[in-house]
Design an enzyme around this catalytic site. Structure first.
Site, PDB file in Angstrom:
ATOM      1  N   CYS A 176     -51.088  25.137 -24.364  1.00 47.88           N
ATOM      2  CA  CYS A 176     -50.006  26.086 -24.625  1.00 47.88           C
ATOM      3  C   CYS A 176     -50.621  27.475 -24.756  1.00 47.88           C
ATOM      4  CB  CYS A 176     -49.302  25.690 -25.921  1.00 47.88           C
ATOM      5  SG  CYS A 176     -47.945  26.775 -26.382  1.00 47.88           S
ATOM      6  N   LEU A 177     -50.002  28.471 -24.132  1.00 47.59           N
ATOM      7  CA  LEU A 177     -50.541  29.833 -24.211  1.00 47.59           C
ATOM      8  C   LEU A 177     -50.539  30.354 -25.647  1.00 47.59           C
ATOM      9  CD1 LEU A 177     -48.955  31.496 -21.037  1.00 47.59           C
ATOM     10  CD2 LEU A 177     -51.310  30.700 -21.332  1.00 47.59           C
ATOM     11  N   HIS A 199     -41.725  20.568 -22.763  1.00 47.17           N
ATOM     12  CA  HIS A 199     -42.552  21.417 -23.629  1.00 47.17           C
ATOM     13  C   HIS A 199     -41.848  22.758 -23.890  1.00 47.17           C
ATOM     14  CE1 HIS A 199     -46.726  23.072 -24.764  1.00 47.17           C
ATOM     15  NE2 HIS A 199     -45.982  24.159 -24.673  1.00 47.17           N
ATOM     16  N   GLU A 200     -41.273  23.347 -22.835  1.00 48.63           N
ATOM     17  CA  GLU A 200     -40.626  24.665 -22.985  1.00 48.63           C
ATOM     18  C   GLU A 200     -39.334  24.571 -23.794  1.00 48.63           C
ATOM     19  OE1 GLU A 200     -42.585  26.950 -22.444  1.00 48.63           O
ATOM     20  OE2 GLU A 200     -43.948  25.809 -21.163  1.00 48.63           O
ATOM     21  N   GLY A 243     -45.963  27.368 -17.716  1.00 52.57           N
ATOM     22  CA  GLY A 243     -44.632  27.464 -18.304  1.00 52.57           C
ATOM     23  C   GLY A 243     -44.669  28.492 -19.415  1.00 52.57           C
ATOM     24  N   HIS A 273     -40.057  24.505 -27.361  1.00 52.41           N
ATOM     25  CA  HIS A 273     -40.292  25.855 -27.908  1.00 52.41           C
ATOM     26  C   HIS A 273     -38.986  26.501 -28.344  1.00 52.41           C
ATOM     27  CE1 HIS A 273     -44.473  26.963 -27.532  1.00 52.41           C
ATOM     28  NE2 HIS A 273     -44.548  26.579 -26.265  1.00 52.41           N
ATOM     29  N   GLN A 317     -42.327  32.914 -27.018  1.00 52.51           N
ATOM     30  CA  GLN A 317     -43.763  33.164 -26.853  1.00 52.51           C
ATOM     31  C   GLN A 317     -44.073  34.599 -26.451  1.00 52.51           C
ATOM     32  OE1 GLN A 317     -44.356  29.596 -24.122  1.00 52.51           O
ATOM     33  NE2 GLN A 317     -46.268  29.640 -25.271  1.00 52.51           N
TER      34      GLN A 317
HETATM   35 ZN   LIG Z   1     -46.183  26.160 -25.170  1.00 50.50          ZN
END
Ligand SMILES: [Zn+2]
Length: 165
Positions: free
Chosen positions: A90-91, A132-133, A46, A136, A51
């Site tokens: 998470c990236l 989660h997204e 995701g 963000h 990000q």
């Molecule tokens: Zn993330």
């Protein structure tokens, strides 16, 4: 399409509430395409626009669908049911993995790249990624709600278990 650099913590864009998309311009379509390329390149499941340095309410979520990732513009959770605890990463936090409690089932309303409003019900891991997204886009980070961070040994074990995907 272009692979974009990933913004990592503690860049302040990650804790800012992202702005709604008011018009689906070519720039938004380009962003979606680039985010797809970027998510694949980084092996993510995701990705949210902040990000990649764009404070916009745009996110993508990996699916098993051959047509590509689910693209969410201005997503909003309209139903949340049950509870589930599972491991997330998470990236934007390359070395952090930990357990997080989320709703087990959700419904999300969003706009697609054609400008149509859609609704979708998701369970289990897909529901987790979508939550989660969206978090963000509100400037929230999974580390703020992490129950427990995995130890290096647990992380190694977790990575071995998930090596196949
Ligand atoms: Zn993330």
């Amino acid at each position: 399409m272009m692979i974009l650099p990933i913004v990592t913590y503690p860049d302040e864009i990650l804790t800012k509430r992202a702005a709604a998309v008011t018009e689906i311009t070519n720039a938004v379509i380009q962003l979606l395409d680039d985010m797809q390329e970027t998510m694949q390149a980084y092996d993510g499941v995701g990705l949210a626009a902040p990000q990649v340095g764009q404070s916009l309410r745009v996110a993508i979520v990996e699916t098993d669908d051959e047509s590509g990732p689910l693209e969410l513009i201005n997503p909003k959770l309209i139903m949340q049911e049950g509870e589930a605890v599972d491991v997330e990463g998470c990236l934007s936090f390359p070395d952090v993995f930990g357990t997080v409690k989320r709703a087990a089932k959700i419904a999300v309303r969003y706009v697609d790249r054609e400008g149509y409003e859609n609704e979708l019900v998701a369970h289990d891991y897909a529901a987790r990624i979508i939550q989660h997204e969206i978090e963000h886009l509100d400037g929230g980070l999974f580390t703020d709600r992490m129950i427990r961070r995995l130890t290096p040994e647990e992380l190694e074990e977790y990575m071995e278990e998930h090596d196949d995907d």
